[in-house]
Motif scaffolding. Structure first.
Motif, PDB file in Angstrom:
ATOM      1  N   GLY A   1       0.758  -1.240   0.000  1.00 11.64           N
ATOM      2  CA  GLY A   1       0.000   0.000   0.000  1.00 11.64           C
ATOM      3  C   GLY A   1       0.788   1.288   0.000  1.00 11.64           C
ATOM      4  O   GLY A   1       0.190   2.353  -0.061  1.00 11.64           O
ATOM      5  N   TYR A   2       2.117   1.215   0.026  1.00  6.74           N
ATOM      6  CA  TYR A   2       2.909   2.439   0.162  1.00  6.74           C
ATOM      7  C   TYR A   2       3.336   2.964  -1.207  1.00  6.74           C
ATOM      8  O   TYR A   2       3.715   2.195  -2.097  1.00  6.74           O
ATOM      9  CB  TYR A   2       4.142   2.182   1.020  1.00  6.74           C
ATOM     10  CG  TYR A   2       4.975   3.417   1.262  1.00  6.74           C
ATOM     11  CD1 TYR A   2       4.558   4.390   2.166  1.00  6.74           C
ATOM     12  CD2 TYR A   2       6.162   3.624   0.564  1.00  6.74           C
ATOM     13  CE1 TYR A   2       5.319   5.537   2.379  1.00  6.74           C
ATOM     14  CE2 TYR A   2       6.923   4.752   0.771  1.00  6.74           C
ATOM     15  CZ  TYR A   2       6.488   5.711   1.674  1.00  6.74           C
ATOM     16  OH  TYR A   2       7.234   6.844   1.880  1.00  6.74           O
ATOM     17  N   ASN A   3       3.288   4.300  -1.376  1.00 13.58           N
ATOM     18  CA  ASN A   3       3.726   4.958  -2.591  1.00 13.58           C
ATOM     19  C   ASN A   3       4.887   5.889  -2.245  1.00 13.58           C
ATOM     20  O   ASN A   3       4.704   6.886  -1.529  1.00 13.58           O
ATOM     21  CB  ASN A   3       2.569   5.754  -3.203  1.00 13.58           C
ATOM     22  CG  ASN A   3       2.913   6.382  -4.547  1.00 13.58           C
ATOM     23  OD1 ASN A   3       3.967   6.959  -4.723  1.00 13.58           O
ATOM     24  ND2 ASN A   3       1.993   6.267  -5.491  1.00 13.58           N
ATOM     25  N   ALA A   4       6.087   5.562  -2.737  1.00 14.35           N
ATOM     26  CA  ALA A   4       7.272   6.351  -2.395  1.00 14.35           C
ATOM     27  C   ALA A   4       7.248   7.728  -3.052  1.00 14.35           C
ATOM     28  O   ALA A   4       7.843   8.672  -2.532  1.00 14.35           O
ATOM     29  CB  ALA A   4       8.538   5.600  -2.810  1.00 14.35           C
ATOM     30  N   HIS A   5       6.564   7.856  -4.211  1.00 13.28           N
ATOM     31  CA  HIS A   5       6.460   9.166  -4.846  1.00 13.28           C
ATOM     32  C   HIS A   5       5.741  10.157  -3.941  1.00 13.28           C
ATOM     33  O   HIS A   5       6.089  11.341  -3.885  1.00 13.28           O
ATOM     34  CB  HIS A   5       5.682   9.067  -6.161  1.00 13.28           C
ATOM     35  CG  HIS A   5       6.327   8.216  -7.206  1.00 13.28           C
ATOM     36  ND1 HIS A   5       7.629   8.378  -7.602  1.00 13.28           N
ATOM     37  CD2 HIS A   5       5.831   7.178  -7.939  1.00 13.28           C
ATOM     38  CE1 HIS A   5       7.915   7.489  -8.547  1.00 13.28           C
ATOM     39  NE2 HIS A   5       6.835   6.744  -8.755  1.00 13.28           N
ATOM     40  N   LEU A   6       4.713   9.667  -3.250  1.00 16.97           N
ATOM     41  CA  LEU A   6       3.851  10.544  -2.449  1.00 16.97           C
ATOM     42  C   LEU A   6       4.094  10.407  -0.946  1.00 16.97           C
ATOM     43  O   LEU A   6       3.461  11.104  -0.153  1.00 16.97           O
ATOM     44  CB  LEU A   6       2.379  10.241  -2.759  1.00 16.97           C
ATOM     45  CG  LEU A   6       1.963  10.435  -4.222  1.00 16.97           C
ATOM     46  CD1 LEU A   6       0.547   9.924  -4.449  1.00 16.97           C
ATOM     47  CD2 LEU A   6       2.081  11.890  -4.621  1.00 16.97           C
ATOM     48  N   ASP A   7       4.983   9.477  -0.573  1.00 15.42           N
ATOM     49  CA  ASP A   7       5.263   9.217   0.841  1.00 15.42           C
ATOM     50  C   ASP A   7       3.971   8.940   1.612  1.00 15.42           C
ATOM     51  O   ASP A   7       3.633   9.613   2.584  1.00 15.42           O
ATOM     52  CB  ASP A   7       6.023  10.379   1.473  1.00 15.42           C
ATOM     53  CG  ASP A   7       6.546  10.030   2.870  1.00 15.42           C
ATOM     54  OD1 ASP A   7       6.715   8.824   3.154  1.00 15.42           O
ATOM     55  OD2 ASP A   7       6.767  10.953   3.672  1.00 15.42           O
TER      56      ASP A   7
END
Length: 620
Positions: free
Chosen positions: A267-273
């Motif tokens: 569930g994590y998106n590194a672009h959006l933190d």
């Protein structure tokens, strides 16, 4: 920064490992097949593979996707997954054709039984009955039905309610990171139109004035769509899902964060933190409809609409303590991604009743010109109608039969198993019959699902990947590269396994007269987010397999599945049970959700700090 010696060492290791793979698929012999049709032993095993974050993930990604050794390593990874076993298994089924779309056509008498009650009458009855009741576990959450009651009583109007919701978003979103697009002026405009309808006594439906959030891969006119990535599009139209919601007066609150392309169930998106779990922001929220589940769990919206290709509705619902229904393949029409054969849509919601009413609106009156109707019978009106028949009949479950594959059921964290066994006992106390079943070859089915979703994901992202002009997360790049490396043999073998497994599971339901098969929703409790993953993400296949071990069957076979909250672990994080339903029978698993909500988990505990309470905000 990594020194040149370390870089050379990595390249040398990559070359050695690649050469070991022999750059080819393993030979397949039916006579020497390691897994034979008819074997019934439980065969899901933990995957032994390193978890990568930070600079090691960067280096491995570079070697795999942008070096001469990449194809060698990718072939080794695929061979190590055991996909040759899928080919061995499929070779034993020479008379079965590959099944591309899991669209199941049923007999007329079964369709007639499903159509026992109409949606509009039942939707009205549910409102009149006041579901959920005051004793419901949704206490603390402000459900769609609570909005309707407050509007009817004149305690608030949609404009006042949305001003409060806007304040809630502005307070919670900076640290939960659930929204990828939120236009408060657009929300105000929609709310004013809804308030005028209520003032005139002409609301469009039970959802008029109710805030509904949408996953950031569903087109909303004028809202920036990213699919979790870095390329932004501004659609000039609404998806069919959004059109249906608007027609009922729902207020489209915004688009919610998802992992890039929906590539991971963590569930994590590194672009959006983001997104972060509202129960503990150091934990994953589940994916890929991560922002969806968090928007519901944090009290911002009672309903969010997501997509589910490998648990993307049910996993975040489980990890965030809410209800999530991934309908059967073809049940809810939508416009995006129709070439993806594992994808279904459905609601994530604060209560069983909110799931039911969203389902009713999205699934009624199939358009005969839509792709799914054409696929079913050429649009000749033959798709089974959606129904909510019996969903609120929960005081007794006599005649309901629930299958349990105990070896599979108990192959999870002990706290999850205990909580799900307690929930199963509650259903049995209400009169349900528990039936012992065996589901053979789950490992083969899991790999068949992997072959489909990996290749379809790679197909969807092939252009930006090949162009090299789009910034992508490391895990996304690796996933696309693996999908592009799978061979036609492996993909077709997976489709033949899909055909076999569909016949096997449908036969199991018929033989035991099952209404559902119950299991935990995930194999592990809500995992922590590694600190190194905040900038680049995480590649952790063993964890992903544990998260998805109860989920993939519904996607491979196009069956409906539902995650239902059943308790909390010793850290106060949510636990969830999963209901797998038969094709076109969503109402049967929804009935079990209603029963558990009313009789088992009578009161849920919303997140303490990361929660928007509309009642308190407006002093209702």
């Amino acid at each position: 920064m990594m020194g040149p010696r370390v870089g050379l060492l990595v390249l040398a290791l990559a070359l050695a490992v690649g050469l070991l793979s022999l750059v080819r698929e393993p030979d397949v012999s039916v006579n020497d097949a390691t897994t034979r049709v008819g074997d019934g032993a439980y065969d899901l095993e933990p995957l032994v593979s390193p978890s990568l974050t930070g600079w090691p993930l960067k280096v491995v990604t570079k070697v795999i996707t942008a070096s001469p050794f990449g194809p060698l390593i990718l072939r080794l990874l695929i061979n190590d997954m055991g996909l040759h076993m899928v080919r061995e298994f499929a070779a034993q089924l020479p008379r079965l054709t590959p099944m591309y779309y899991p669209m199941i056509r049923i007999k007329n008498d079964e369709k007639a039984a499903i159509a026992a009650e109409t949606l509009s009458d039942l939707e009205l009855a549910m409102v009149q009955e006041g579901i959920p009741s005051k004793e419901s576990s949704a206490a603390g959450y402000f459900t769609a039905y609570d909005y309707r009651r407050a509007y009817l009583a004149g305690h608030m109007d949609p404009s006042r309610a949305m001003e409060a919701v806007i304040r809630g978003v502005e307070r919670l979103d900076p640290h939960l990171r659930m929204f990828s697009a939120f236009d408060k002026e657009d929300v105000r405009t929609q709310a004013q139109a809804s308030a005028a309808r209520w003032k005139a006594g002409e609301p469009l439906s039970v959802l008029d004035g109710v805030p509904v959030t949408i996953k950031d891969m569903i087109e909303v006119k004028g809202q920036p769509l990213t699919n979790g990535g870095t390329v932004v599009e501004i659609p000039d139209r609404d998806d069919e899902i959004v059109r249906r919601l608007r027609a009922k007066g729902a207020i489209i609150l915004g688009l919610t964060v998802m992992p890039e392309g929906g590539v991971t169930p963590l569930g994590y998106n590194a672009h959006l933190d983001g997104t972060f779990n509202p129960y503990n922001v150091t934990r994953y929220s589940g994916g890929s409809s991560s922002g969806c589940a968090v928007a519901v769990a944090s009290g911002i919206s009672p309903i969010c609409i997501g997509f589910d290709g490998g648990g993307s509705i049910r996993v975040p619902s489980a990890m965030s303590g809410v209800f999530g229904l991934a309908t059967g393949f073809g049940r809810i029409p939508f416009d995006l991604g129709l070439a993806l054969t594992t994808i279904k849509s459905g609601p994530i919601a604060a209560s069983s009743a909110d799931v039911a009413v969203a389902y009713a609106i999205l699934a009624e009156d199939p358009d005969p010109e839509h792709f799914y109707a054409q696929l079913y019978d050429g649009g000749n009106g033959g798709m089974p109608p959606a129904t909510l028949a019996g969903v609120s009949q929960t005081d007794r479950l006599d005649g309901v039969r629930i299958g349990v594959y105990w070896d599979h059921f108990r192959d999870a964290d002990p706290e999850i198993v205990r909580s799900c066994e307690d929930a199963l006992g509650a259903l049995e106390a209400l009169g349900a019959t528990i039936v012992n079943v065996t589901i053979p070859h789950l490992r083969i089915m899991s790999m068949a699902h992997a072959s489909k979703i990996l290749t379809e994901f790679a197909m969807l992202w092939d252009l930006p990947y090949s162009s090299g002009n789009v910034t992508m997360e490391a895990n996304t790049l690796i996933t696309i590269a693996i999908g592009k490396t799978l061979t036609a043999n492996e993909i077709l073998a997976g489709e033949r396994v899909r055909h076999w497994a569909t016949d096997m599971i449908r036969g199991l339901y018929a033989e035991h007269r099952l209404d559902a098969i119950m299991s935990p929703s995930t194999g592990v409790r809500v995992p922590a987010i590694p600190a190194d993953s905040r900038k680049i993400g995480e590649s952790n296949n063993p964890l992903v397999l544990q998260v998805m071990k109860y989920i993939f069957t519904a996607n491979l076979l196009g069956m409906p599945g539902m995650a239902v909250p059943v308790g909390y672990d010793s850290d106060g994080l949510p636990l969830s049970a999963h209901m797998l339903g038969l094709h076109w029978h969503e109402h049967r698993i929804m009935r079990l959700s209603f029963a558990l909500e009313k009789h088992h988990l009578k009161r849920r505990a919303p997140p303490k700090e990361n929660f928007f309470n509309l009642r308190e905000e407006l002093k209702l």
